[in-house]
Design an enzyme around this catalytic site. Structure first.
Site, mmCIF file in Angstrom:
data_model
loop_
_atom_site.group_PDB
_atom_site.id
_atom_site.type_symbol
_atom_site.label_atom_id
_atom_site.label_comp_id
_atom_site.label_asym_id
_atom_site.label_seq_id
_atom_site.Cartn_x
_atom_site.Cartn_y
_atom_site.Cartn_z
ATOM 1 N N TYR A 124 0.826 -1.215 0.000
ATOM 2 C CA TYR A 124 0.000 0.000 0.000
ATOM 3 C C TYR A 124 0.859 1.263 0.000
ATOM 4 O O TYR A 124 0.388 2.337 0.345
ATOM 5 C CB TYR A 124 -0.928 0.016 1.220
ATOM 6 C CG TYR A 124 -2.053 -1.003 1.187
ATOM 7 C CD1 TYR A 124 -2.165 -1.934 0.171
ATOM 8 C CD2 TYR A 124 -3.018 -1.012 2.187
ATOM 9 C CE1 TYR A 124 -3.196 -2.866 0.154
ATOM 10 C CE2 TYR A 124 -4.051 -1.936 2.173
ATOM 11 C CZ TYR A 124 -4.131 -2.860 1.160
ATOM 12 O OH TYR A 124 -5.150 -3.775 1.149
ATOM 13 N N LYS A 173 4.815 -14.429 3.797
ATOM 14 C CA LYS A 173 4.877 -15.359 2.668
ATOM 15 C C LYS A 173 6.345 -15.434 2.249
ATOM 16 O O LYS A 173 6.708 -15.220 1.081
ATOM 17 C CB LYS A 173 3.966 -14.846 1.532
ATOM 18 C CG LYS A 173 3.753 -15.833 0.410
ATOM 19 C CD LYS A 173 2.852 -16.992 0.752
ATOM 20 C CE LYS A 173 2.727 -17.953 -0.413
ATOM 21 N NZ LYS A 173 2.065 -19.215 -0.090
ATOM 22 N N ASP A 206 -1.433 -18.033 3.427
ATOM 23 C CA ASP A 206 -2.494 -18.897 2.897
ATOM 24 C C ASP A 206 -2.935 -19.910 3.956
ATOM 25 O O ASP A 206 -4.130 -20.105 4.220
ATOM 26 C CB ASP A 206 -2.054 -19.592 1.604
ATOM 27 C CG ASP A 206 -0.607 -20.073 1.627
ATOM 28 O OD1 ASP A 206 0.121 -19.768 2.595
ATOM 29 O OD2 ASP A 206 -0.208 -20.776 0.686
ATOM 30 N N ASP A 230 -4.769 -6.294 6.159
ATOM 31 C CA ASP A 230 -6.052 -5.750 5.722
ATOM 32 C C ASP A 230 -7.030 -6.903 5.490
ATOM 33 O O ASP A 230 -8.178 -6.891 5.954
ATOM 34 C CB ASP A 230 -5.833 -4.953 4.430
ATOM 35 C CG ASP A 230 -7.011 -4.055 4.096
ATOM 36 O OD1 ASP A 230 -7.945 -3.965 4.906
ATOM 37 O OD2 ASP A 230 -6.995 -3.441 3.012
#
Ligand code: NAD
Length: 369
Positions: A124, A173, A206, A230
């Protein structure tokens, strides 16, 4: 002496839910002088910009703000005011507690966790561009710095300690994002030994989504980067009863702003239908931040009892699925009035109607990353 707090009503349902929150704040008896400033679509109409400088000045001066949701045009138009506010005031920690209230609206009444999200960088950061003139390829840069990772990880461990929580889980990740993910992971691994009283572990994003929808009570404090945070905070809001009841807070150094997880819900704007609870629980968090513990406890208790009673609740809390027996829906202002009425009356020493389920002991070695 009273507190001076910046109030941004925002767009869509923002003016209605912030008016509801003010009403409940007033019922606590804590003296708050609201400095009302406009941001978002309404500010474009009045000032030609969605984030006029006086808004930032007001928050810098008062050091604390209550904010309604602000509309961000999708796929074009002006840049997100929410993102700009966080970056310009360096409100780096977005804290979103997910607590199931009165066991309603969820298959997981024991949910009681906090998502701590880095709010100033990551995907972002606003660093993005079209690669070619025909707009057939685009790039968004994922900015992750060690400085921002260190401070958000420290923030999460400190919050866990302060709130007598047990465990901090880093979500990333790093297996695929071998620079940005690994950098965040390294910051977490370096910080964890300084908090030997807290358990710490890691999940890939995930897998974390899957684990959360199966057994949210396994988790306590989650710390992660901007985009993952988010998404996870909306997911956790859903686990704890929905967007209508999910509050949030943004913290910087010596500065704080409180805003619900939900957006401006334009389809309900001006109808006095929206659920005011998320914004009212922002007042609870704001009062805690100001050190007004009893007032904060009263607000939380009044919300809990109102939802447990199911006599005066908005449409989302009256729907089958949220409640065992359908009940007539009340307006946003009527529910706020009911909560405000209860605030001075609640008995803080009495057991809660339908007490929260015990949270499972944290740490499950069987959960695989
Ligand atoms: P949204 O949260 O506004 O709405 C999602 C769904 O939840 C809709 O069905 C909506 O009607 C419902 N909902 C949301 N809040 C509710 C409430 N208090 N009571 C009852 N129902 C409620 O999300 P969206 O539709 O994706 O976004 C709308 C706008 O809000 C967009 O412009 C988005 O950018 C903005 N937004 C702002 C913030 C913020 O200001 N922090 C956060 C999220 C989205």
């Amino acid at each position: 002496m009273g507190y001076r707090v910046t109030l941004i009503p925002g767009d869509g349902i923002g003016p209605e839910v912030t008016a509801a929150a003010r009403r409940v704040a007033e019922a606590t008896g804590v003296s708050i002088e609201w400095e009302v400033v406009e941001a978002g679509e309404v500010a474009i109409r009045a000032h030609g910009t969605p984030l006029p400088e006086p808004v930032l000045d007001s928050i810098r001066r008062n050091r604390v703000a209550l904010k309604g949701p602000i509309t961000t045009p999708i796929g074009g138009g002006f840049r997100s005011v929410n993102v700009a506010l966080r970056q310009q005031l360096d409100l780096y920690a977005s804290v979103r507690p997910a607590r199931a209230i009165a066991g309603e609206g969820t298959r997981f009444p024991e949910t009681n966790l906090v998502v701590v999200r880095e709010a100033t960088e990551g995907l972002y950061s606003g660093v993005e561009h079209w690669v070619d003139r025909d707009h057939t390829a685009a790039e968004t840069v994922n900015v992750v710095t060690r400085k921002a990772s260190d401070r958000i990880v420290r923030f999460a461990f400190e919050l866990a300690r302060r709130e007598h929580r047990h465990r901090v889980t880093a979500v990333h990740k790093a297996n695929i994002m071998k620079t940005t993910g690994a950098l965040f992971q390294a910051a977490f691994r370096a910080m964890a030994p300084a908090y030997p009283d807290l358990a710490s572990d890691e999940r890939l994003i995930d897998n974390m989504c899957m684990q959360l929808v199966k057994k949210p009570s396994e988790y306590d404090v989650i710390v992660t980067t901007n985009l993952f945070g988010d998404i996870l905070s909306d997911l956790c809001a859903g686990l704890a009863g929905g967007l209508g009841v999910a509050p949030g807070a943004l913290y910087g150094d010596g500065i704080a702003a409180f805003e619900p997880v939900h957006g401006s819900a334009p389809k309900y704007a001006g109808q006095d239908r929206a659920d005011p609870v998320a914004e009212i629980l922002c007042v609870e968090l704001l009062l805690r931040h100001l050190g007004e513990k009893e007032a904060a406890d009263r607000v939380f208790r009044a919300v809990w009892e109102t939802i447990a009673e199911k006599k005066v609740v908005t449409y989302d809390l009256a729907l089958p699925g949220y409640t065992q027996r359908p009940v007539p829906a009340s307006s946003c202002s009527a529910m706020a009035q009911e909560i405000a009425r209860k605030v001075p009356e609640v008995d803080l020493d009495a057991p809660l109607p339908r007490p929260p389920a015990a949270v499972a002991a944290p740490g499950d070695p069987q959960l695989e990353a």
